[in-house]
Design a protein around this motif. Structure first.
Motif, short mmCIF file in Angstrom:
data_model
loop_
_atom_site.label_atom_id
_atom_site.label_comp_id
_atom_site.label_asym_id
_atom_site.label_seq_id
_atom_site.Cartn_x
_atom_site.Cartn_y
_atom_site.Cartn_z
N UNK A 61 51.82 48.51 32.30
CA UNK A 61 51.55 48.93 33.68
C UNK A 61 50.62 47.98 34.43
N UNK A 62 49.66 47.36 33.72
CA UNK A 62 48.75 46.42 34.39
C UNK A 62 49.52 45.25 34.99
N UNK A 63 50.51 44.77 34.28
CA UNK A 63 51.34 43.66 34.78
C UNK A 63 52.12 44.10 36.01
N UNK A 64 52.69 45.29 35.94
CA UNK A 64 53.48 45.79 37.08
C UNK A 64 52.60 45.97 38.31
N UNK A 307 44.57 46.10 44.85
CA UNK A 307 44.57 44.77 44.23
C UNK A 307 45.22 44.77 42.84
N UNK A 308 45.89 45.86 42.49
CA UNK A 308 46.58 45.92 41.22
C UNK A 308 45.67 46.03 40.02
N UNK A 309 44.50 46.64 40.17
CA UNK A 309 43.50 46.63 39.11
C UNK A 309 43.20 48.00 38.52
N UNK A 310 44.04 49.00 38.80
CA UNK A 310 43.76 50.34 38.28
C UNK A 310 43.89 50.37 36.76
N UNK A 311 45.08 50.07 36.27
CA UNK A 311 45.28 50.07 34.82
C UNK A 311 44.49 48.96 34.15
N UNK A 312 44.43 47.80 34.81
CA UNK A 312 43.74 46.65 34.21
C UNK A 312 42.27 46.92 33.96
N UNK A 313 41.68 47.87 34.68
CA UNK A 313 40.25 48.17 34.51
C UNK A 313 40.01 49.33 33.55
N UNK A 314 41.07 49.87 32.94
CA UNK A 314 40.92 50.94 31.96
C UNK A 314 40.46 50.32 30.65
N UNK A 329 39.77 43.97 29.36
CA UNK A 329 40.01 44.81 30.53
C UNK A 329 39.11 44.32 31.65
N UNK A 330 39.52 44.53 32.89
CA UNK A 330 38.71 44.11 34.03
C UNK A 330 37.44 44.94 34.07
N UNK A 331 36.32 44.26 34.13
CA UNK A 331 35.01 44.92 34.15
C UNK A 331 34.54 45.16 35.58
N UNK A 332 34.58 44.13 36.40
CA UNK A 332 34.19 44.22 37.80
C UNK A 332 35.01 43.21 38.61
N UNK A 333 35.14 43.47 39.91
CA UNK A 333 35.81 42.54 40.81
C UNK A 333 35.23 42.73 42.21
N UNK A 334 34.92 41.64 42.88
CA UNK A 334 34.29 41.75 44.19
C UNK A 334 34.50 40.46 44.97
N UNK A 335 34.22 40.53 46.28
CA UNK A 335 34.27 39.34 47.14
C UNK A 335 33.11 39.40 48.13
#
Length: 410
Positions: A61-64, A307-314, A329-335
């Motif tokens: 799901x993270x890829x999708x 940004x497609x990061x819901x599953x990736x951050x699990x 897994x994605x820990x944090x993401x920001x701009x």
């Protein structure tokens, strides 16, 4: 550390149309999610390559979800990221950089690293404080100090940092002059503001675009490097997200330029009249707006689905088996982003970062002269656009005008 400094002039290369569509699509999604009315600025070209580089090694799901965010298949994402980064070499006044840092004990598959833009990897220090200092210095270096630090901070759990930086500078082909702007209606009414004014005989710098929700006024301010700023003024009832989204759609839509506009008020803030002069004269476009300086910080995890990061951050499992044998897994993401618009030019900067951790009316006589006035004297949107490819480099909303200096009013 991966660093692609593309400030040197290269061949006249353009990003491919499919890449422009994919990046602009993310910009439109981001614009459509702007719920507030405060000033803001954001840059998809700073973030999109990071998501593209993560989509390729992701699974399940993270890829999708990442594919949906970047708008292309994951197996094509890295190649298109190369195309975007390479194309920046032909945009004068623009600099972009990509950085990748990993923990000392994190192994990476060469099948992934060899396809990255430079194929080099830097290491995070065992002391997070040392890593933070190095990463902040990288952000400042690649934005000329406009963004002095990374938008996210590493800690003991951080295994991987992927960051992108972008800097855009341009000078106006025709500068503005300072003036007093005193709106008579709207949210800024009865406020003495610092204004910018200029007059031009090039009426096509102004256009009115028909949208499904009504007319949108677009004022193009041309830069000397092939990068322009489009000022967007919609009907007063439109939200910032609607103005920006319709402005992005207008890049590829039909517009009625100022030289073809009918008399009257054909668009928001636009007035077209025929006045009389004592001698023949060229038509005139009078533009008044306000300068702005906007700084914004975006926690991308607040709207992770965008940004497609819901599953990736699990963190209960790993989602990037293509990066290496360790589950991540994605820990944090920001701009963090900044935009400055003044009488002489425009500059913007952005740094995006993704961290990964282990998974778990006068008398009419004489000659007619066409006159267009376009006072941008209420909240408005803006797009920074590469003129030939129509790639949106930054987008934002201006809600806070600059007051007119008290000393100059005495």
């Amino acid at each position: 550390m991966i660093t692609a400094n593309l400030s040197i002039r290269g061949d006249p290369m353009q990003p491919k149309a499919e890449t422009v569509r994919a990046v602009n699509r993310l910009t439109r999604r981001w614009a459509g999610a702007q719920a507030g009315v405060e000033s803001t600025v954001f840059s998809s070209p700073s973030l999109w390559p990071l998501l593209a580089l993560l989509a390729d090694p992701a699974a399940g799901p993270a890829r999708q979800e990442l594919e949906e965010a970047v708008g292309v298949r994951a197996d094509r994402a890295i190649r298109m990221a190369h195309d975007l980064l390479d194309a920046f070499s032909s945009i004068r006044g623009t600099r972009t950089a990509l950085g990748l840092w990993t923990a000392e004990d994190l192994s990476l598959y060469p099948e992934w690293t060899l396809r990255l833009p430079t194929g080099l990897t830097g290491r995070l220090d065992k002391d997070p404080a040392v890593s933070r200092k190095r990463l902040d210095a990288w952000a400042a270096e690649h934005t000329d100090g406009l963004i002095p630090s990374m938008p996210v901070q590493v800690d003991d759990a951080t295994q991987l940092v992927l960051a992108g930086a972008q800097l855009v500078r341009t000078r106006w082909l025709r500068p503005f002059t300072d003036t007093l702007l005193w709106p008579q209606e709207g949210p800024w009414r009865d406020r003495p503001l610092l204004g910018l004014h200029r007059t031009s005989s090039l009426l096509d710098r102004l256009a009115v675009v028909g949208t499904p929700s009504g007319p949108l006024t677009v004022l193009k301010v041309l830069g000397s490097t092939g990068v322009d700023v489009h000022l967007l003024l919609g009907p007063a009832q439109w939200t910032p997200s609607e103005v920006l989204a319709q402005g992005i759609d207008a890049l590829h839509g039909e517009a009625v330029t100022g030289d073809r506009l009918p008399l009257g008020e054909p668009g928001p803030g636009v007035s077209v009249t025929d006045e009389r002069g004592f001698r023949p004269d060229r038509p005139q476009l009078h533009v008044t707006t306000t300068p702005f300086r906007i700084e914004a910080h975006h926690d991308l995890m607040v709207q992770a689905a965008l940004y497609g990061l819901v599953t990736a951050s699990d963190g209960s499992s790993g989602h990037f088996p293509g990066i290496g044998p360790s589950p991540l897994a994605v820990q944090r993401a920001a701009q963090s982003a900044l935009a400055v618009f003044d009488a002489k030019g425009f500059e913007s900067a952005a740094v995006s970062a993704v961290l990964a951790a282990p998974g778990s009316a006068p008398p009419r006589r004489g000659y007619p002269v066409r006159r267009l006035t376009a006072p941008v004297d209420r909240p408005f949107g803006f797009l920074t656009v590469h003129r030939t490819s129509r790639l949106v480099l930054a987008a934002g909303w201006v809600a806070d005008p600059v007051p007119y200096p008290e000393d100059d009013r005495r």
